[in-house]
Scaffold this active site. Structure first.
Site, PDB file in Angstrom:
ATOM      1  N   ASP A   1       0.837  -1.198   0.000  1.00 37.00           N
ATOM      2  CA  ASP A   1       0.000   0.000   0.000  1.00 37.00           C
ATOM      3  C   ASP A   1       0.877   1.255   0.000  1.00 37.00           C
ATOM      4  O   ASP A   1       1.825   1.370   0.785  1.00 37.00           O
ATOM      5  CB  ASP A   1      -0.894  -0.025   1.249  1.00 37.00           C
ATOM      6  CG  ASP A   1      -1.916   1.076   1.272  1.00 37.00           C
ATOM      7  OD1 ASP A   1      -2.321   1.542   0.188  1.00 37.00           O
ATOM      8  OD2 ASP A   1      -2.341   1.468   2.383  1.00 37.00           O
TER       9      ASP A   1
ATOM     10  N   ALA B   1     -11.359   5.092   3.312  1.00 33.72           N
ATOM     11  CA  ALA B   1     -12.775   4.738   3.456  1.00 33.72           C
ATOM     12  C   ALA B   1     -13.192   4.502   4.906  1.00 33.72           C
ATOM     13  O   ALA B   1     -14.383   4.427   5.193  1.00 33.72           O
ATOM     14  CB  ALA B   1     -13.088   3.495   2.623  1.00 33.72           C
TER      15      ALA B   1
END
Length: 286
Positions: free
Chosen positions: A81, A209
């Site tokens: 990531d 999110a």
């Protein structure tokens, strides 16, 4: 089973659901993620940030995830990531990651394209999927920090050019989300998402999110988001569980009891997200 990221997300893109990409930094978080996926028959992406890579040791955390993934009954991808450090990107490839993100969003578009294409070319040679980011997602999480002033929405025209020139497999876009805990109510630019998805037709990634409402999540999925990153919600569940458990059990000192209880709390969060994303019962259908 350990698979590439695009193998998971291509199916999500066709069938119209999103796959949870959950960050890990140790054994217990990895267990919580993969056990949740198996219990819900959901494909899943296990993510390692550069900070977690350095904390746990890239090879160590890769081996933990890969071992569990290969024994899992559902598809699992191991993803880097927000890769910005070239050395970490190369070690991720060497350690067997099946998906990597190169984050060149801080650079001007031509340089972002040039750098991203270089990573894509290297990853293609060993069948590793590549995610990239266009636009700048605000907030702070791990080694990623973008001020509110620096945050910048993704331009649809630039997105088309970027994907055409780089050949990335999936694209993270900025539509108003933020890394880390939200300080106010986020307002997402769904029209921008709709336009970018219609023009690209590829898997779209939503960062930041954690903390979004279920309504916003489901609308984003309906409009074409296929990979949703969750980190902060897991960290907060872990921390709250450990604090509460130790307050109530002051004589307990066995890390297995403390961390085992925290794992249950993380699984509750992860399962709820998977169901919200529509990825439950998508691993083995029919």
């Amino acid at each position: 089973m350990l698979v590439s990221g695009i193998e998971i997300l291509a199916k999500a893109n066709i069938d119209g659901y999103a796959v949870g990409a959950f960050n890990t930094s140790n054994l217990e978080i990895t267990q919580a993620i993969i056990e949740s996926a198996e219990e819900l028959n959901a494909p899943v992406i296990v993510q390692v940030s550069e900070g977690a890579f350095n904390y746990a040791g890239g090879k160590n955390i890769a081996n933990i995830v890969k071992t569990m993934a290969r024994d899992a009954s559902v598809p699992v991808a191991l993803h880097l990531d927000h890769g910005r450090d070239f050395g970490i990107l190369m070690r991720s490839i060497r350690y067997g990651f099946t998906s990597i993100m190169y984050d060149g969003s801080k650079y001007p578009l031509p340089e972002n394209i040039e750098r991203t294409k270089r990573i894509v070319d290297m990853a293609r040679a060993v069948n590793i999927s590549v995610e990239a980011e266009l636009g700048k997602i605000g907030g702070t999480e791990d080694n990623v920090s973008v001020s509110e002033k620096e945050a910048m929405y993704t331009d649809p025209d630039e997105a088309v050019e970027f994907v055409k020139e780089t050949g990335v497999d999936y694209l993270a876009i900025a539509i108003g989300t933020a890394h880390g805990p939200y300080k106010g109510v986020p307002h997402l630019d769904f029209e921008r998402l709709k336009e970018i998805k219609s023009r690209l037709g590829m898997p779209i990634v939503l960062h930041g999110a954690s903390g979004l409402s279920e309504e916003d999540i489901k609308k984003a999925v309906k409009l074409g988001v296929n990979k949703i990153n969750i980190d902060t919600d897991i960290r907060q569940a872990f921390a709250a569980s450990v604090r509460a458990y130790l307050d109530e059990n002051k004589d307990v000192y066995d890390p297995r009891s403390i961390l085992g209880n925290a794992k249950k709390a993380m699984k509750d969060v992860i399962k709820k997200k998977m169901i919200m994303f529509g990825s439950d019962n998508r691993a083995k259908e029919g």
